[in-house]
Design an enzyme around this catalytic site. Structure first.
Site, mmCIF file in Angstrom:
data_model
loop_
_atom_site.group_PDB
_atom_site.id
_atom_site.type_symbol
_atom_site.label_atom_id
_atom_site.label_comp_id
_atom_site.label_asym_id
_atom_site.label_seq_id
_atom_site.Cartn_x
_atom_site.Cartn_y
_atom_site.Cartn_z
ATOM 1 N N ASP A 101 0.865 -1.153 0.022
ATOM 2 C CA ASP A 101 -0.175 0.160 0.015
ATOM 3 C C ASP A 101 0.623 1.155 -0.050
ATOM 4 O O ASP A 101 2.142 1.185 0.378
ATOM 5 C CB ASP A 101 -0.911 0.030 1.094
ATOM 6 C CG ASP A 101 -1.947 -0.955 1.045
ATOM 7 O OD1 ASP A 101 -2.351 -1.692 0.187
ATOM 8 O OD2 ASP A 101 -2.181 -1.399 2.479
HETATM 9 N N1 URA Z 1 -1.316 -6.067 3.687
HETATM 10 C C1 URA Z 1 -1.712 -5.140 3.478
HETATM 11 O O1 URA Z 1 -2.991 -4.608 4.113
HETATM 12 N N2 URA Z 1 -1.051 -3.902 2.995
HETATM 13 C C2 URA Z 1 -0.003 -4.029 2.476
HETATM 14 O O2 URA Z 1 0.596 -3.130 1.930
HETATM 15 C C3 URA Z 1 0.607 -5.342 2.366
HETATM 16 C C4 URA Z 1 -0.179 -6.228 2.906
#
Ligand code: URA
Length: 243
Positions: A101
Protein backbone atom coordinates in the site's frame (compact mmCIF):
# COMPACT_ATOMS: atom_id res chain seq x y z
CA UNK A 1 12.39 -22.22 -25.84
CA UNK A 2 9.53 -19.75 -25.43
CA UNK A 3 6.27 -19.18 -27.21
CA UNK A 4 6.49 -16.47 -29.84
CA UNK A 5 3.62 -14.38 -28.46
CA UNK A 6 5.25 -14.43 -25.04
CA UNK A 7 8.57 -13.21 -26.45
CA UNK A 8 6.82 -10.32 -28.20
CA UNK A 9 4.91 -9.40 -25.04
CA UNK A 10 8.02 -9.69 -22.85
CA UNK A 11 9.84 -7.27 -25.13
CA UNK A 12 7.15 -4.74 -24.23
CA UNK A 13 6.01 -4.45 -27.83
CA UNK A 14 2.40 -5.55 -27.29
CA UNK A 15 0.18 -7.42 -24.85
CA UNK A 16 0.10 -11.18 -25.32
CA UNK A 17 -3.31 -10.91 -26.93
CA UNK A 18 -2.16 -8.23 -29.35
CA UNK A 19 0.94 -10.30 -30.09
CA UNK A 20 -1.30 -13.22 -31.07
CA UNK A 21 -3.23 -10.96 -33.41
CA UNK A 22 0.00 -9.67 -34.98
CA UNK A 23 1.20 -13.24 -35.57
CA UNK A 24 -2.12 -14.41 -37.02
CA UNK A 25 -2.23 -11.37 -39.31
CA UNK A 26 1.21 -12.20 -40.74
CA UNK A 27 3.17 -9.27 -39.27
CA UNK A 28 5.76 -11.43 -37.51
CA UNK A 29 8.87 -13.14 -38.88
CA UNK A 30 11.35 -15.44 -37.15
CA UNK A 31 14.86 -15.42 -38.63
CA UNK A 32 13.41 -13.69 -41.68
CA UNK A 33 10.67 -16.30 -42.26
CA UNK A 34 7.06 -15.16 -41.77
CA UNK A 35 5.26 -17.12 -39.01
CA UNK A 36 1.50 -17.20 -38.57
CA UNK A 37 1.19 -20.22 -36.26
CA UNK A 38 0.34 -19.25 -32.67
CA UNK A 39 2.47 -20.98 -30.09
CA UNK A 40 5.50 -21.34 -32.34
CA UNK A 41 8.49 -21.93 -30.07
CA UNK A 42 11.55 -19.74 -30.44
CA UNK A 43 15.08 -19.97 -29.02
CA UNK A 44 16.69 -17.04 -27.19
CA UNK A 45 19.03 -16.65 -30.18
CA UNK A 46 16.25 -16.51 -32.79
CA UNK A 47 15.66 -13.14 -34.40
CA UNK A 48 12.07 -11.98 -34.10
CA UNK A 49 10.83 -9.09 -36.26
CA UNK A 50 7.51 -7.28 -36.48
CA UNK A 51 6.84 -5.64 -39.83
CA UNK A 52 10.57 -5.90 -40.47
CA UNK A 53 11.61 -4.24 -37.19
CA UNK A 54 13.81 -6.57 -35.14
CA UNK A 55 12.83 -6.92 -31.46
CA UNK A 56 15.47 -6.31 -28.84
CA UNK A 57 15.00 -8.99 -26.24
CA UNK A 58 15.37 -7.68 -22.72
CA UNK A 59 17.63 -9.41 -20.28
CA UNK A 60 15.67 -10.59 -17.21
CA UNK A 61 16.34 -8.36 -14.21
CA UNK A 62 15.44 -8.63 -10.51
CA UNK A 63 15.51 -5.76 -8.04
CA UNK A 64 14.94 -5.32 -4.32
CA UNK A 65 13.57 -2.00 -3.08
CA UNK A 66 13.18 -0.80 0.49
CA UNK A 67 9.87 0.90 -0.27
CA UNK A 68 9.36 4.16 1.56
CA UNK A 69 5.90 5.43 2.55
CA UNK A 70 4.17 7.79 0.10
CA UNK A 71 4.99 5.89 -3.09
CA UNK A 72 2.57 3.79 -5.18
CA UNK A 73 3.33 0.18 -6.13
CA UNK A 74 2.44 0.51 -9.81
CA UNK A 75 4.31 1.28 -13.00
CA UNK A 76 2.23 4.36 -13.71
CA UNK A 77 -0.07 6.53 -11.60
CA UNK A 78 -2.99 8.49 -13.02
CA UNK A 79 -2.68 10.97 -10.12
CA UNK A 80 1.00 11.47 -11.07
CA UNK A 81 2.26 10.30 -7.70
CA UNK A 82 5.75 8.86 -7.47
CA UNK A 83 5.86 5.13 -8.24
CA UNK A 84 8.18 2.38 -7.05
CA UNK A 85 9.44 2.08 -10.62
CA UNK A 86 10.46 5.79 -10.60
CA UNK A 87 12.75 5.08 -7.65
CA UNK A 88 14.80 2.50 -9.56
CA UNK A 89 16.76 3.73 -12.52
CA UNK A 90 16.28 0.62 -14.61
CA UNK A 91 16.61 0.52 -18.38
CA UNK A 92 14.24 -2.45 -18.53
CA UNK A 93 10.43 -2.36 -18.29
CA UNK A 94 10.12 -3.56 -14.72
CA UNK A 95 7.03 -3.93 -12.54
CA UNK A 96 6.49 -4.74 -8.86
CA UNK A 97 5.86 -8.33 -7.75
CA UNK A 98 2.59 -7.85 -5.86
CA UNK A 99 1.80 -4.60 -4.14
CA UNK A 100 2.45 -2.73 -0.95
CA UNK A 101 0.00 0.00 0.00
CA UNK A 102 0.90 3.71 -0.38
CA UNK A 103 1.72 3.93 3.33
CA UNK A 104 3.32 0.48 3.72
CA UNK A 105 7.12 0.29 3.78
CA UNK A 106 9.73 -2.43 3.34
CA UNK A 107 10.65 -5.29 1.04
CA UNK A 108 9.36 -5.00 -2.52
CA UNK A 109 10.70 -7.01 -5.43
CA UNK A 110 10.55 -5.75 -9.02
CA UNK A 111 11.29 -7.57 -12.24
CA UNK A 112 10.55 -7.82 -15.95
CA UNK A 113 10.21 -11.62 -15.65
CA UNK A 114 6.53 -12.55 -15.83
CA UNK A 115 7.11 -16.21 -14.90
CA UNK A 116 9.05 -15.23 -11.77
CA UNK A 117 6.25 -12.85 -10.83
CA UNK A 118 3.57 -15.52 -11.28
CA UNK A 119 5.56 -18.08 -9.30
CA UNK A 120 6.00 -15.74 -6.36
CA UNK A 121 2.55 -14.23 -6.05
CA UNK A 122 0.51 -17.41 -6.34
CA UNK A 123 -0.65 -18.49 -2.84
CA UNK A 124 -0.29 -22.14 -3.87
CA UNK A 125 3.48 -21.65 -3.80
CA UNK A 126 3.67 -20.79 -0.10
CA UNK A 127 6.26 -18.04 -0.22
CA UNK A 128 6.26 -16.45 3.23
CA UNK A 129 5.82 -12.75 3.77
CA UNK A 130 6.68 -11.33 7.16
CA UNK A 131 5.28 -8.05 8.40
CA UNK A 132 5.95 -5.94 11.47
CA UNK A 133 2.68 -4.32 12.40
CA UNK A 134 1.51 -1.65 14.83
CA UNK A 135 -2.15 -2.01 15.64
CA UNK A 136 -4.56 0.02 17.74
CA UNK A 137 -5.41 -1.45 21.14
CA UNK A 138 -3.97 -4.33 23.10
CA UNK A 139 -4.50 -7.61 21.31
CA UNK A 140 -5.50 -10.62 23.39
CA UNK A 141 -3.89 -14.04 22.97
CA UNK A 142 -7.21 -15.56 21.88
CA UNK A 143 -7.58 -12.93 19.14
CA UNK A 144 -4.07 -13.69 17.83
CA UNK A 145 -4.93 -17.39 17.87
CA UNK A 146 -8.11 -16.72 15.88
CA UNK A 147 -6.14 -14.80 13.24
CA UNK A 148 -3.53 -17.56 13.06
CA UNK A 149 -6.17 -20.22 12.49
CA UNK A 150 -7.69 -18.09 9.71
CA UNK A 151 -10.63 -15.73 9.48
CA UNK A 152 -13.11 -15.08 6.72
CA UNK A 153 -12.39 -12.24 4.32
CA UNK A 154 -14.97 -11.84 1.55
CA UNK A 155 -16.36 -15.27 2.39
CA UNK A 156 -13.00 -17.07 2.06
CA UNK A 157 -10.95 -18.22 5.02
CA UNK A 158 -7.38 -16.93 5.20
CA UNK A 159 -4.66 -19.58 5.30
CA UNK A 160 -2.93 -20.28 8.63
CA UNK A 161 -0.66 -17.46 9.79
CA UNK A 162 1.97 -17.11 12.51
CA UNK A 163 2.11 -14.29 15.04
CA UNK A 164 5.10 -13.66 17.33
CA UNK A 165 7.13 -10.99 19.12
CA UNK A 166 4.03 -9.32 20.54
CA UNK A 167 4.80 -6.14 22.52
CA UNK A 168 2.39 -3.66 24.08
CA UNK A 169 3.30 0.04 23.84
CA UNK A 170 4.29 1.74 27.09
CA UNK A 171 1.17 3.89 27.07
CA UNK A 172 -0.91 0.69 26.63
CA UNK A 173 -2.88 1.95 23.65
CA UNK A 174 -1.29 -0.06 20.84
CA UNK A 175 0.48 -3.33 20.08
CA UNK A 176 3.50 -4.18 17.93
CA UNK A 177 3.74 -7.69 16.54
CA UNK A 178 5.17 -9.78 13.72
CA UNK A 179 2.84 -11.75 11.46
CA UNK A 180 3.88 -14.23 8.77
CA UNK A 181 1.49 -15.09 5.93
CA UNK A 182 1.93 -16.67 2.52
CA UNK A 183 -1.03 -15.21 0.71
CA UNK A 184 -1.37 -11.77 -0.81
CA UNK A 185 -5.04 -10.89 -0.79
CA UNK A 186 -5.94 -7.26 -1.35
CA UNK A 187 -5.04 -5.26 1.81
CA UNK A 188 -4.80 -8.60 3.58
CA UNK A 189 -3.01 -7.57 6.77
CA UNK A 190 -5.07 -4.43 7.27
CA UNK A 191 -8.33 -6.30 6.68
CA UNK A 192 -7.38 -9.17 8.98
CA UNK A 193 -6.68 -6.88 11.93
CA UNK A 194 -9.62 -4.60 11.12
CA UNK A 195 -11.88 -7.67 11.20
CA UNK A 196 -10.88 -8.40 14.81
CA UNK A 197 -11.21 -4.77 15.94
CA UNK A 198 -7.55 -3.68 15.79
CA UNK A 199 -6.99 -1.22 12.92
CA UNK A 200 -3.45 -1.18 11.54
CA UNK A 201 -1.55 2.01 12.38
CA UNK A 202 1.75 1.13 10.74
CA UNK A 203 2.84 -1.66 8.43
CA UNK A 204 6.24 -2.74 7.24
CA UNK A 205 7.15 -5.84 5.22
CA UNK A 206 10.32 -7.20 6.78
CA UNK A 207 10.81 -10.25 4.59
CA UNK A 208 9.68 -11.80 1.31
CA UNK A 209 10.73 -15.45 1.21
CA UNK A 210 14.40 -15.31 2.08
CA UNK A 211 14.95 -11.65 1.21
CA UNK A 212 15.13 -8.75 3.67
CA UNK A 213 16.05 -5.07 3.27
CA UNK A 214 19.02 -5.29 5.59
CA UNK A 215 21.55 -2.58 4.70
CA UNK A 216 19.14 -0.60 2.50
CA UNK A 217 17.84 2.75 3.68
CA UNK A 218 14.25 3.75 2.81
CA UNK A 219 14.09 4.31 -0.95
CA UNK A 220 17.33 2.34 -1.39
CA UNK A 221 17.49 -0.53 -3.88
CA UNK A 222 19.85 -3.10 -5.33
CA UNK A 223 19.81 -5.96 -7.82
CA UNK A 224 19.07 -9.36 -6.32
CA UNK A 225 22.11 -11.62 -6.25
CA UNK A 226 21.99 -14.78 -8.41
CA UNK A 227 21.76 -17.03 -5.33
CA UNK A 228 18.82 -14.98 -4.00
CA UNK A 229 16.96 -15.37 -7.31
CA UNK A 230 17.60 -19.11 -7.21
CA UNK A 231 16.41 -19.37 -3.61
CA UNK A 232 13.18 -17.57 -4.48
CA UNK A 233 12.57 -19.86 -7.46
CA UNK A 234 13.13 -22.86 -5.20
CA UNK A 235 10.82 -21.46 -2.52
CA UNK A 236 8.09 -20.96 -5.08
CA UNK A 237 8.50 -24.48 -6.48
CA UNK A 238 9.35 -26.59 -3.46
CA UNK A 239 8.50 -24.41 -0.44
CA UNK A 240 12.15 -24.57 0.64
CA UNK A 241 15.44 -23.11 -0.51
CA UNK A 242 17.41 -26.31 -1.21
CA UNK A 243 16.51 -28.85 -3.88
N1 URA B 1 -1.37 -6.11 3.57
C1 URA B 1 -1.88 -4.87 3.57
O1 URA B 1 -2.96 -4.65 4.10
N2 URA B 1 -1.19 -3.89 2.99
C2 URA B 1 0.03 -4.06 2.43
O2 URA B 1 0.62 -3.11 1.92
C3 URA B 1 0.57 -5.36 2.44
C4 URA B 1 -0.15 -6.37 3.02
Amino acid sequence: MERLQKVIAAAGYASRRQAEELIAAGHVAVNGVPVTVLGTQVEPTDQVAIDGVVLTREEKVYYLLNKPAGVVSTTDDDKKRQTVVDLIHAQERIFPIGRLDFDTTGVLLLTNDGDFNNALIHPRFHVEKEYRVKIAGLIRKETSATLCRGIELDGVKTAPAKIRDVRYDEDKTSTHLTIVIHEGKYHQIKRMFEAVGHPVLKLRRERFGTVTCEGLKPGGWRKLKPHEIKQLWNLSKFGKTEQ
